[in-house]
Design an enzyme around this catalytic site. Sequence first.
Site, PDB file in Angstrom:
ATOM      1  N   ARG A   1       1.008  -1.078   0.067  1.00  0.00           N
ATOM      2  CA  ARG A   1      -0.291   0.001  -0.050  1.00  0.00           C
ATOM      3  C   ARG A   1       0.732   1.287   0.081  1.00  0.00           C
ATOM      4  O   ARG A   1       0.518   2.161  -0.838  1.00  0.00           O
ATOM      5  CB  ARG A   1      -0.919  -0.015   1.388  1.00  0.00           C
ATOM      6  CG  ARG A   1      -1.999  -1.066   1.124  1.00  0.00           C
ATOM      7  CD  ARG A   1      -3.030  -1.258   2.167  1.00  0.00           C
ATOM      8  NE  ARG A   1      -4.037  -2.140   2.141  1.00  0.00           N
ATOM      9  CZ  ARG A   1      -4.963  -2.346   2.855  1.00  0.00           C
ATOM     10  NH1 ARG A   1      -5.244  -1.440   3.817  1.00  0.00           N
ATOM     11  NH2 ARG A   1      -5.636  -3.325   2.448  1.00  0.00           N
TER      12      ARG A   1
ATOM     13  N   ASP B   1     -15.503   8.687   9.188  1.00  0.00           N
ATOM     14  CA  ASP B   1     -14.491   7.696   8.999  1.00  0.00           C
ATOM     15  C   ASP B   1     -13.195   8.405   8.902  1.00  0.00           C
ATOM     16  O   ASP B   1     -13.087  10.033   8.904  1.00  0.00           O
ATOM     17  CB  ASP B   1     -14.759   7.020   7.668  1.00  0.00           C
ATOM     18  CG  ASP B   1     -13.855   5.745   7.363  1.00  0.00           C
ATOM     19  OD1 ASP B   1     -14.490   4.965   7.716  1.00  0.00           O
ATOM     20  OD2 ASP B   1     -12.713   5.894   7.098  1.00  0.00           O
TER      21      ASP B   1
END
Length: 291
Positions: free
Chosen positions: A49, A160
């Site tokens: 990532r 979030d």
Amino acid sequence: MATLKEKKALETDREFHFTDADFHKLSKMVYERTGIVLKDHKKNMVYGRISRRLRQLDLDQFKDYLSLLEGQGGAAEIVNFVNAITTNLTNFYREAHHFEHLGKTVVPEAIEAMREQGTRRFRVWSAGCSSGQEPYTIAMTLWEHIPALAQYDARILATDLDTNCLDRGRSGIYPMKQADGIPSDCLKKYCQTGNDPEEGTVVMMGDKLKKLIAFKQLNLMGKWPMKGPFDAIFCRNVMIYFDNETKAELVRRLSALLKPRGWLYIGHSESLLSNAGDLELQGRTVYRRKN
């Protein structure tokens, strides 16, 4: 499981040099900022990532990225770093028994309480809402069980850490293949279909749903600006990344924002065990505040 020799071969073939020390520094940063624990078996995931960020930033090695994060301009990159690390797996009507419980148990009780108290306020928090499928499912559930919902002061807070996911949620546009979980009658009543140059056929959430939801960035480990109280909180598949101490503190804070006898939904692979505090188990991954 890969042998030590295979692991070394994998590391040798990597595009970027990535040491255990690099991984542990990044893991420490993630834990300090989000409470998420990255164990050693997550090293390859982190490499994959963060390598994307190295390419985008034209950096040669992970040490350069660490220097960026720790430097004066690091605050801006921290957002991208956290976005890259956090896992966002979700879909509409995931763990459907929670929405059935919300519609058939929580809503009728709340309507009766509102009648007695002379109020029409109803609040739900989707904590860790990812790209928005959960709060939109909550919104459809409310419309299905409160036909006169427009006459109520009903709101859904969707939070979030990942800003990219929040942008997707605000847009309310998803690839059609992600709409499989939406019942066909709800799809007709609350959504529209369209075409996107990149994603092909898409499903678009309707205004009746969007007007109920406020998408906000929030770090669950930081300060919370909202005061509640909430009739129900969805915090599902979030605590699986936390250690016990962090989980216990989060549950305490969530419970404090619930109305007396309010409801908390957690993920199917999660359990509060000794961390339940003043919450009691009422069903499969469904907890209720005692008072």
